[in-house]
Every structure is written in structure tokens, then in C-alpha cells.
Scaffold this motif. Structure first.
Motif, mmCIF file in Angstrom:
data_model
loop_
_atom_site.group_PDB
_atom_site.id
_atom_site.type_symbol
_atom_site.label_atom_id
_atom_site.label_comp_id
_atom_site.label_asym_id
_atom_site.label_seq_id
_atom_site.Cartn_x
_atom_site.Cartn_y
_atom_site.Cartn_z
ATOM 1 N N GLN A 255 88.550 30.247 23.427
ATOM 2 C CA GLN A 255 88.866 31.555 22.866
ATOM 3 C C GLN A 255 87.641 32.460 22.863
ATOM 4 O O GLN A 255 87.739 33.669 23.131
ATOM 5 C CB GLN A 255 89.406 31.372 21.446
ATOM 6 N N GLN A 256 86.491 31.891 22.569
ATOM 7 C CA GLN A 256 85.252 32.677 22.578
ATOM 8 C C GLN A 256 84.960 33.227 23.975
ATOM 9 O O GLN A 256 84.450 34.336 24.117
ATOM 10 C CB GLN A 256 84.088 31.807 22.108
ATOM 11 N N ALA A 257 85.318 32.458 24.988
ATOM 12 C CA ALA A 257 85.065 32.877 26.371
ATOM 13 C C ALA A 257 86.053 33.938 26.842
ATOM 14 O O ALA A 257 85.874 34.524 27.917
ATOM 15 C CB ALA A 257 85.124 31.665 27.303
ATOM 16 N N ALA A 258 87.101 34.193 26.045
ATOM 17 C CA ALA A 258 88.150 35.131 26.454
ATOM 18 C C ALA A 258 88.112 36.428 25.647
ATOM 19 O O ALA A 258 89.131 37.105 25.506
ATOM 20 C CB ALA A 258 89.519 34.463 26.304
ATOM 21 N N LEU A 259 86.928 36.790 25.149
ATOM 22 C CA LEU A 259 86.821 37.970 24.292
ATOM 23 C C LEU A 259 87.268 39.259 24.974
ATOM 24 O O LEU A 259 87.745 40.183 24.315
ATOM 25 C CB LEU A 259 85.365 38.124 23.811
ATOM 26 N N GLU A 260 87.115 39.336 26.281
ATOM 27 C CA GLU A 260 87.474 40.556 26.991
ATOM 28 C C GLU A 260 88.842 40.464 27.660
ATOM 29 O O GLU A 260 89.229 41.369 28.396
ATOM 30 C CB GLU A 260 86.407 40.875 28.061
ATOM 31 N N GLU A 261 89.557 39.381 27.419
ATOM 32 C CA GLU A 261 90.867 39.192 28.045
ATOM 33 C C GLU A 261 91.903 38.947 26.946
ATOM 34 O O GLU A 261 92.007 37.840 26.421
ATOM 35 C CB GLU A 261 90.841 37.999 29.006
ATOM 36 N N SER A 262 92.661 39.983 26.627
ATOM 37 C CA SER A 262 93.563 39.904 25.483
ATOM 38 C C SER A 262 94.612 38.803 25.622
ATOM 39 O O SER A 262 94.868 38.062 24.667
ATOM 40 C CB SER A 262 94.255 41.245 25.249
ATOM 41 N N ASP A 263 95.216 38.665 26.805
ATOM 42 C CA ASP A 263 96.264 37.655 26.980
ATOM 43 C C ASP A 263 95.713 36.244 26.797
ATOM 44 O O ASP A 263 96.328 35.404 26.130
ATOM 45 C CB ASP A 263 96.910 37.782 28.369
ATOM 46 N N PHE B 161 92.976 35.426 25.193
ATOM 47 C CA PHE B 161 92.517 35.270 23.805
ATOM 48 C C PHE B 161 93.684 34.907 22.894
ATOM 49 O O PHE B 161 93.593 33.991 22.069
ATOM 50 C CB PHE B 161 91.857 36.568 23.336
ATOM 51 N N ILE B 162 94.796 35.620 23.057
ATOM 52 C CA ILE B 162 95.971 35.360 22.229
ATOM 53 C C ILE B 162 96.567 33.996 22.552
ATOM 54 O O ILE B 162 97.016 33.265 21.653
ATOM 55 C CB ILE B 162 97.011 36.483 22.414
ATOM 56 N N ALA B 163 96.560 33.618 23.832
ATOM 57 C CA ALA B 163 97.069 32.292 24.221
ATOM 58 C C ALA B 163 96.246 31.193 23.558
ATOM 59 O O ALA B 163 96.789 30.191 23.069
ATOM 60 C CB ALA B 163 97.039 32.140 25.739
ATOM 61 N N ALA B 164 94.922 31.363 23.518
ATOM 62 C CA ALA B 164 94.061 30.374 22.873
ATOM 63 C C ALA B 164 94.298 30.355 21.363
ATOM 64 O O ALA B 164 94.251 29.296 20.740
ATOM 65 C CB ALA B 164 92.592 30.678 23.181
ATOM 66 N N ASP B 165 94.563 31.529 20.803
ATOM 67 C CA ASP B 165 94.861 31.607 19.376
ATOM 68 C C ASP B 165 96.120 30.796 19.047
ATOM 69 O O ASP B 165 96.143 30.015 18.086
ATOM 70 C CB ASP B 165 95.068 33.073 18.985
ATOM 71 N N MET B 166 97.148 30.954 19.858
ATOM 72 C CA MET B 166 98.386 30.209 19.654
ATOM 73 C C MET B 166 98.152 28.709 19.832
ATOM 74 O O MET B 166 98.686 27.886 19.073
ATOM 75 C CB MET B 166 99.453 30.705 20.624
ATOM 76 N N ALA B 167 97.345 28.360 20.830
ATOM 77 C CA ALA B 167 97.053 26.947 21.075
ATOM 78 C C ALA B 167 96.315 26.325 19.897
ATOM 79 O O ALA B 167 96.542 25.155 19.545
ATOM 80 C CB ALA B 167 96.224 26.802 22.353
ATOM 81 N N PHE B 168 95.438 27.097 19.274
ATOM 82 C CA PHE B 168 94.674 26.614 18.120
ATOM 83 C C PHE B 168 95.611 26.220 16.975
ATOM 84 O O PHE B 168 95.503 25.131 16.404
ATOM 85 C CB PHE B 168 93.696 27.707 17.668
ATOM 86 N N HIS B 169 96.535 27.112 16.652
ATOM 87 C CA HIS B 169 97.436 26.847 15.525
ATOM 88 C C HIS B 169 98.438 25.734 15.849
ATOM 89 O O HIS B 169 98.763 24.920 14.973
ATOM 90 C CB HIS B 169 98.144 28.138 15.122
ATOM 91 N N THR B 170 98.883 25.689 17.083
ATOM 92 C CA THR B 170 99.801 24.616 17.470
ATOM 93 C C THR B 170 99.098 23.265 17.435
ATOM 94 O O THR B 170 99.678 22.255 17.025
ATOM 95 C CB THR B 170 100.367 24.871 18.875
ATOM 96 N N ARG B 171 97.827 23.245 17.829
ATOM 97 C CA ARG B 171 97.075 21.973 17.823
ATOM 98 C C ARG B 171 96.903 21.462 16.400
ATOM 99 O O ARG B 171 96.922 20.238 16.176
ATOM 100 C CB ARG B 171 95.709 22.168 18.490
ATOM 101 N N ILE B 172 96.753 22.360 15.442
ATOM 102 C CA ILE B 172 96.665 21.932 14.045
ATOM 103 C C ILE B 172 97.977 21.278 13.624
ATOM 104 O O ILE B 172 97.980 20.242 12.950
ATOM 105 C CB ILE B 172 96.329 23.135 13.134
ATOM 106 N N ALA B 173 99.102 21.858 14.031
ATOM 107 C CA ALA B 173 100.405 21.270 13.701
ATOM 108 C C ALA B 173 100.564 19.900 14.349
ATOM 109 O O ALA B 173 101.168 18.986 13.766
ATOM 110 C CB ALA B 173 101.528 22.207 14.140
#
Length: 237
Positions: free
Chosen positions: A140-148, A150-162
């Protein structure tokens, strides 16, 4: 004694075919992984035309009971929590689009759900889970300039917690809610600098899970989601 009217409703042929095929799956005569009989075989067995067979097969596919592939026999699927929730995707998105209240209810439900997932993760996470979360954060840190991305990594983060819970229903619910919310992401996150706040909050959540403190993990998740809930709004706002 006055008898109530009980009219017999004539069913469509496709409905009858659907009921019989569904019964074959429910009774185990057709098992997950089995190929469905060919259209010709079903036409002969039930003495109906091709349109009734195709309509019934499509209804089974819409329920997630079979998979239809072009040029191949349809196959019986093993129903999963993920496949079942995907069946309501379209209806859920229509519901959310029709009412801003529904979107607010979904955001509140997500917070209620994810605070529990954070607690569970803090109680159950092992070194592999922590490493996986750290890797997603790095992506996610590497995707700071790529919105799609970045958001995909954000979703992956929360799903991985589940996923740390070990319960596939929790994972499927997480994926479903995140997918529905994604339709209403305003993308203000990328051009207001809030992405750095998200990264800091994700790192804090990982630290709390790593420390094995459910209370701290829960509070970190609540702070994160309460702050970020404004990033999701009906289109046009």
C-alpha cells in the motif's frame, strides 16, 4: 363449515425442471464437481424443450449451485459463504444507491464487524499473519500515487485481518462489505493527503495485533474506521 379457496397454480415448465434438478443436487445424486447431464439428456428425461432446460440451468447458476462454461458441460459447485454472498451483490448495490441511510447503516455495520475482527486477530495472530499484514502495508505504501492499487491494498488489509479468525464466513462477509463500499469511495483519499493517515493507522493496528492486546486492537480499528467513514459517500456528493 366454509372451505377456503386453495387454487392450484400451474407452474412454468422451467420452474418444474429447476425444482427437479435442484432436488438432485440437494439429495446428493449430483455431487460438487459432477458434470450436469447434457441438454439433450435432460430434454429426454423430463420431456420438455430446450428453452425450459436452459432457463432452469440459468436459475441454478444464479443461485451459485452450478457453473456454466461456454463449450463445456455445466458443473455442480460446492456452495461457499463467498459464492452465496456474491448472489446478493447486485441487490445490495441497488439498495445502497437508493438510500443514503442504507450506506450509513452499512458503514456502521462494518465498524461493528471489524472491531470484532481486530479483537479476534489480536488473540489468534501468529508470526505468519503479522508478516502478511506487514507485506500488504508495504504494498500500500508503494501505491501512494495509484488510487486503484492503494484502495485494493486497503481492502486486502482488512480482509486479511478477517482471515486470521480462521472462519470463512467472516472472510466472505468482509469481502462483501468492502466490495459494496468500494462503489461509494469518493477517492478524496488520494488527493487530500489522507492516504498517509491511513498508512499510519494501519501500522498502529498491526502493532496492536502483534502485541496480542484485543482491547487496544479494537480501539485502533474503531479510530481508523470512524475517521475514514467520510471517504464513502453517494455518487455526486
Amino acid at each position: 363449515m366454509v372451505m377456503q379457496s386453495e387454487p392450484i397454480i400451474r407452474r412454468k415448465l422451467s420452474d418444474e425442471v429447476f425444482a427437479r434438478l435442484k432436488a438432485l443436487i440437494e439429495t446428493g445424486e449430483l455431487q460438487p464437481g459432477d458434470e450436469m447431464p447434457s441438454e439433450r439428456m435432460l430434454m429426454e428425461r423430463f420431456q420438455v424443450g430446450r428453452p425450459a432446460i436452459r432457463e432452469a440451468m440459468q436459475a441454478l447458476a444464479n443461485m451459485g449451485l452450478i457453473e456454466i462454461s461456454h463449450g463445456e458441460r455445466a458443473k455442480v459447485l460446492q456452495p461457499t459463504a463467498r459464492s452465496l454472498l456474491r448472489q446478493v451483490d447486485a441487490a445490495a448495490k441497488i439498495m445502497l444507491a437508493a438510500s443514503s441511510d442504507s450506506l450509513e447503516h452499512l458503514k456502521s455495520a462494518r465498524i461493528f464487524f471489524e472491531r470484532g475482527m481486530a479483537r479476534e486477530a489480536a488473540s489468534r495472530a501468529d508470526a505468519g499473519d503479522i508478516a502478511a499484514l506487514a507485506e500488504i502495508l508495504k504494498r500500500q505504501q508503494a501505491a501512494l500515487e495509484e488510487s486503484d492499487a492503494f484502495i485494493a491494498a486497503d481492502m486486502a488489509f482488512h480482509t486479511r485481518i478477517a482471515q486470521i479468525s480462521g472462519n470463512p464466513i467472516y472472510t466472505a462477509v468482509s469481502e462483501a462489505m468492502l466490495g459494496w463500499l468500494k462503489e461509494y469511495h469518493t477517492e478524496m483519499l488520494i488527493w487530500t493527503g489522507r492516504e498517509n493517515v491511513t498508512l499510519t493507522e494501519h501500522e498502529e493496528i498491526i502493532d496492536c495485533i502483534r502485541s496480542g492486546n484485543p482491547d487496544e486492537a479494537e480501539q485502533a480499528m474503531i479510530r481508523h474506521l470512524e475517521r475514514s467513514r467520510t471517504l464513502y459517500a453517494p455518487k455526486g456528493r
